[in-house]
Design an enzyme around this catalytic site. Structure first.
Site, PDB file in Angstrom:
ATOM      1  CG  MET A 188      -1.897  -1.183   1.231  1.00 11.57           C
ATOM      2  SD  MET A 188      -2.990  -1.251   2.670  1.00 11.57           S
ATOM      3  CE  MET A 188      -4.091   0.121   2.323  1.00 11.57           C
ATOM      4  CG  HIS A 189       0.554   3.370   2.398  1.00  9.72           C
ATOM      5  ND1 HIS A 189      -0.766   3.699   2.611  1.00  9.72           N
ATOM      6  CD2 HIS A 189       0.880   2.498   3.387  1.00  9.72           C
ATOM      7  CE1 HIS A 189      -1.219   3.050   3.680  1.00  9.72           C
ATOM      8  NE2 HIS A 189      -0.241   2.309   4.164  1.00  9.72           N
TER       9      HIS A 189
ATOM     10  CG  ASP B 231       0.061  -5.134   2.106  1.00  8.10           C
ATOM     11  OD1 ASP B 231      -0.763  -4.358   2.631  1.00  8.10           O
ATOM     12  OD2 ASP B 231       1.294  -4.931   2.164  1.00  8.10           O
TER      13      ASP B 231
END
Length: 481
Positions: A79-80, A236
């Site tokens: 992520m991110h 995830d």
């Protein structure tokens, strides 16, 4: 047949799952991370594509008949990350990753520009999230920012290559800081605060919903009888939750991957951004995930293995199955900074209590205990949001260590459970989402709980000893700024 592809930080993992939810085959390819400066972490998106294609090419060789029958594909991803694309959808620079700490100053600017940030997103602005990274790019790489026509999270870029369409699921999008968590939609105010608009963002879908079909030339490359449907997928940790059936309140779990987290599915938002509890949409409609997150978990074990020049399994073997007592050494696992509860990208690790008599086993045990203590901080932050953890399942590579799970049970003072294939949870969860997108089955019928193969119970004397050590461990942390 269904495929789950997990674009992780250290590897791409692809699993082939049949209609009985049996993993027929799996392939993995390693990824590397670049760190051009201290606290900077980046990856070349071309690596993701090469690694993903390599796993599928290998499956065609080993399981061509099964791969030909694939109907649905699910994607899971780290992520991110900020993947910046030009007008031709070509990456403009390496992706800035989730553990990158360069944008601390931009976080303060973002919260000043957008006072409703915490109330809207359910999160505090932190360097790990995507939005502050774009403010950093605007300041330090203005030419790149001006050329940016699209911003995608890692797995959305992979989907773009696979399908030709820019689409993101709400769980991954909710980790961007451009997201209205309650409405499950982009926030125009959040985008404007970073000089962006919806035109820069992918279309949104729920994780279990159909998103796009695989490009015909790729279906032909892998010998597929038809162009499979690609589901919305998930970040995830939400994908990991799907993989173990953690889809309702009371199914808390721990992720022990490169990073770590203590996660709690909820039917409502229970935000606590002041204690750095994360709020994400779940990969299924009407559900959210509250999480305490730590930036270094299994990566701490990898670090100490590099330090001693031996394999991780060799480090763990002398420890046995359970600790006899806390290590005389203490370890602060902030090798890449920390999120919950400190939000301090400049925090660093520490070994304390070393002596001439300290041996390798004591240091390794201290590393495992330090990660467990950090997860105890996450537990307490979740408790402040009204979420009490009575037991927890564990997924991720760290779940293979029975000694580590015993440490966790005693530090957290709750039963800890593990599964047979806990380290493949995110990819397996992605495959489940791919199935749901094709069949439209009931979510509860597909996202069942796997059988727990072992439970680690806390032991009164040992749990008390760890509880007594926790305050002193917390005193080791000192802000560096």
């Amino acid at each position: 047949m269904y495929l789950g592809i997990d674009l992780g930080t250290s590897a791409v993992k692809t699993v082939l799952v049949d209609g009985t939810q049996r993993v027929v085959a799996s392939e993995s390819r390693a990824l590397t991370i670049a760190s051009p400066l201290s606290g900077y972490f980046e990856q070349d998106p071309a690596q993701w594509i090469d690694a993903t294609f390599a796993t599928l090419d290998a499956l065609k060789v080993s399981h061509g008949k099964e791969l030909a029958a694939v109907e649905g594909i699910g994607l899971s991803g780290q992520m991110h990350g900020a993947t910046l694309l030009d007008a031709r959808d070509t990456p403009l620079r390496p992706c800035i990753l989730w553990n990158d700490g360069r944008s601390a100053a931009e976080c303060r600017i973002l919260e000043q520009r957008w006072p409703a940030l915490r109330a809207t997103t359910g999160n505090k602005a932190m360097p790990g999230f995507t939005a502050p990274k774009l403010l950093w790019i605007a300041t330090h790489e203005p030419g790149i920012f001006a050329a940016t026509k699209r911003v995608l999270l890692p797995k959305a870029y992979l989907r773009l290559v696979l399908t030709g369409e820019a689409i993101e699921d709400v769980s991954d999008a909710s980790g961007s800081l451009w997201f209205d968590a309650a409405r499950r939609d982009w926030s125009d105010a959040g985008l404007a605060a970073t000089g962006l608009s919806r035109a820069h963002m992918p279309r949104l879908v729920e994780g279990c919903a159909p998103a796009a079909t695989l490009r015909s030339e790729l279906a032909q490359r892998w010998g597929m009888a038809r162009c499979p449907m690609v589901a919305g997928g998930a970040g995830d940790n939400p994908a990991g939750a799907i993989g173990i059936g953690a889809i309702r309140p009371g199914t808390e779990f721990i992720s022990l991957g490169t990073s770590g987290a203590l996660l709690a599915p909820t039917s409502h938002i229970a935000a606590n951004p002041d204690r750095v509890v994360h709020t994400f949409c779940h990969a299924i409609p009407g559900m959210w995930i509250q999480a305490g997150a730590i930036l270094s978990a299994a990566s701490c074990l990898a670090w100490v293995a590099r330090l001693f020049g031996v394999a991780e399994a060799e480090l763990l073997a002398p420890l046995g199955l359970r600790p006899q007592a806390p290590s005389a050494v203490s370890f602060l696992p902030y090798l890449a900074g920390e999120r919950t509860p400190h939000d301090d990208p400049s925090a660093r690790g520490m070994l304390d209590g070393l002596s001439h008599g300290t041996d390798r086993a004591e240091i390794v045990q201290a590393v495992l205990e330090g990660v467990a203590f950090a997860l105890a901080d996450c537990r307490d932050a979740l408790a402040d949001a009204g979420i009490a953890v009575a037991e927890a399942d564990v997924i991720g590579g760290g779940s293979r260590s029975r000694f580590w799970l015993s440490v966790l049970a005693n530090v957290l003072n709750v039963p800890i459970h593990r599964f047979a294939d806990g380290e493949t949870g995110a990819a397996f969860g992605a495959a489940r989402l791919g199935r749901l997108a094709v069949t439209g089955e009931a979510i509860d019928a597909v996202c069942t709980r796997p059988q727990r193969i072992e439970t680690f119970e806390p032991e009164r004397v040992l749990a008390d000893a760890y509880a007594a050590r926790l305050p002193a461990w917390r005193e080791l942390y000192r802000p560096r700024h």
